[in-house]
Motif scaffolding. Structure first.
Motif, PDB file in Angstrom:
ATOM      1  N   ALA A  83       0.840  -1.204   0.000  1.00 31.90           N
ATOM      2  CA  ALA A  83       0.000   0.000   0.000  1.00 31.90           C
ATOM      3  C   ALA A  83       0.875   1.254   0.000  1.00 31.90           C
ATOM      4  N   ILE A  84       1.922   1.242   0.810  1.00 25.43           N
ATOM      5  CA  ILE A  84       2.791   2.426   0.907  1.00 25.43           C
ATOM      6  C   ILE A  84       3.583   2.621  -0.390  1.00 25.43           C
ATOM      7  N   LEU A  85       4.100   1.543  -0.953  1.00 27.23           N
ATOM      8  CA  LEU A  85       4.869   1.673  -2.197  1.00 27.23           C
ATOM      9  C   LEU A  85       3.990   2.185  -3.334  1.00 27.23           C
ATOM     10  N   ARG A  86       2.774   1.666  -3.386  1.00 26.57           N
ATOM     11  CA  ARG A  86       1.853   2.093  -4.443  1.00 26.57           C
ATOM     12  C   ARG A  86       1.487   3.553  -4.297  1.00 26.57           C
ATOM     13  N   GLN A  87       1.166   3.925  -3.070  1.00 25.24           N
ATOM     14  CA  GLN A  87       0.718   5.280  -2.789  1.00 25.24           C
ATOM     15  C   GLN A  87       1.825   6.282  -3.106  1.00 25.24           C
ATOM     16  N   GLN A  88       3.087   5.898  -2.812  1.00 22.72           N
ATOM     17  CA  GLN A  88       4.182   6.841  -2.977  1.00 22.72           C
ATOM     18  C   GLN A  88       4.754   6.803  -4.393  1.00 22.72           C
ATOM     19  N   GLY A  89       4.508   5.725  -5.119  1.00 21.26           N
ATOM     20  CA  GLY A  89       5.005   5.634  -6.494  1.00 21.26           C
ATOM     21  C   GLY A  89       6.509   5.758  -6.593  1.00 21.26           C
ATOM     22  N   VAL A  90       7.200   4.751  -6.084  1.00 20.51           N
ATOM     23  CA  VAL A  90       8.660   4.796  -6.083  1.00 20.51           C
ATOM     24  C   VAL A  90       9.158   3.505  -6.725  1.00 20.51           C
ATOM     25  N   ARG A  91      10.403   3.526  -7.266  1.00 18.88           N
ATOM     26  CA  ARG A  91      10.957   2.287  -7.813  1.00 18.88           C
ATOM     27  C   ARG A  91      11.913   1.691  -6.795  1.00 18.88           C
ATOM     28  N   GLY A  92      12.208   0.415  -6.953  1.00 24.20           N
ATOM     29  CA  GLY A  92      13.122  -0.193  -5.996  1.00 24.20           C
ATOM     30  C   GLY A  92      13.069  -1.696  -6.025  1.00 24.20           C
ATOM     31  N   VAL A  93      13.513  -2.287  -4.919  1.00 28.28           N
ATOM     32  CA  VAL A  93      13.636  -3.734  -4.845  1.00 28.28           C
ATOM     33  C   VAL A  93      13.091  -4.230  -3.514  1.00 28.28           C
ATOM     34  N   ALA A 110       3.607  -2.910  -9.110  1.00 30.61           N
ATOM     35  CA  ALA A 110       3.983  -1.645  -8.470  1.00 30.61           C
ATOM     36  C   ALA A 110       5.419  -1.238  -8.833  1.00 30.61           C
ATOM     37  N   SER A 111       5.955  -1.795  -9.940  1.00 33.11           N
ATOM     38  CA  SER A 111       7.281  -1.424 -10.479  1.00 33.11           C
ATOM     39  C   SER A 111       8.468  -1.896  -9.655  1.00 33.11           C
ATOM     40  N   MET A 112       8.253  -2.855  -8.773  1.00 29.31           N
ATOM     41  CA  MET A 112       9.368  -3.322  -7.954  1.00 29.31           C
ATOM     42  C   MET A 112      10.177  -4.403  -8.669  1.00 29.31           C
ATOM     43  N   HIS A 113      11.467  -4.475  -8.337  1.00 24.12           N
ATOM     44  CA  HIS A 113      12.294  -5.633  -8.643  1.00 24.12           C
ATOM     45  C   HIS A 113      12.190  -6.585  -7.445  1.00 24.12           C
ATOM     46  N   LEU A 114      12.423  -7.860  -7.685  1.00 28.30           N
ATOM     47  CA  LEU A 114      12.433  -8.825  -6.590  1.00 28.30           C
ATOM     48  C   LEU A 114      13.829  -9.440  -6.506  1.00 28.30           C
TER      49      LEU A 114
END
Ligand SMILES: [Zn+2]
Length: 199
Positions: A83-93, A110-114
């Motif tokens: 929820a936080i990653l989506r709301q903030q719209g950030v890239r990362g892992v 949500a644009s994340m790498h795993l």
């Protein structure tokens, strides 16, 4: 060759107000390429959830403001992390990924790498290997998580960077690609996520 991520881990989130300014000032150092590990840990639950969330949200905003990726620690907090990653719209892992395929898919959306660590090699980790086999190659990373999570056959020993080869080989095997091909691929992914070559 050594770059850094800086951030306040959820286990330390009770110190967030006191240390935020110092940590934040490090983000402008040239070799700092990510904000992390940050996130939520409801498994250990050493810090109240509300305090963890405050620290996480603020640090995600630091990353977004500076166009840096985040390196996210998540234990038993899938819903809130997402929820936080989506709301903030950030890239990362999502580091040391060990979640379900449903969660993996939502995180990918949500644009994340795993990123997968040594636990991928453990005999009982068949479910995790099944998830890892399905993650798009251009969103896949591997990591040591040293000094913990040493892969087989060194499980239980102090982990070190050289052992990453065992994790690479395990992932290559479940994906049906060669280890050298996968190595090229994950290196390229890391280069592009962290922009640490000429970035
Ligand atoms: Zn972690």
């Amino acid at each position: 060759m050594v770059y850094a991520a800086v951030g306040i881990h959820p286990h330390e989130a009770s110190h967030f107000a006191r240390e935020a300014a110092d940590v934040r000032s490090l983000l402008s150092e040239g070799k700092v390429v990510a904000v992390g590990e940050i996130g939520l840990d409801y498994h250990r639950d050493w810090v109240a959830g509300a305090d963890q969330r405050t620290a996480f949200v603020e640090q995600v905003q630091w990353a977004r403001d500076r166009d840096l990726p985040v390196s996210v620690h998540n234990r038993d907090a899938d819903v809130d992390v997402l929820a936080i990653l989506r709301q903030q719209g950030v890239r990362g892992v999502l580091h040391c990924f060990s979640g379900s395929w449903d969660f993996a898919r939502s995180a990918l959306d949500a644009s994340m790498h795993l990123s997968f660590a040594g636990n991928l090699t453990y005999p009982k980790a068949a479910d995790l290997r099944e998830v890892a086999a399905k993650v798009p190659l251009d969103r896949t990373l591997i990591e040591t998580d040293a000094p913990v999570l040493a892969p087989q056959p060194w499980r239980g020993r102090r982990n070190e960077p050289a052992f990453i080869l065992a994790t690479l080989e395990a992932l290559a095997q479940v994906r049906g690609v060669s280890a050298s091909c996968l190595a090229t691929c994950v290196s390229r992914n890391a280069d592009s996520l962290f922009a640490w070559r000429g970035g």
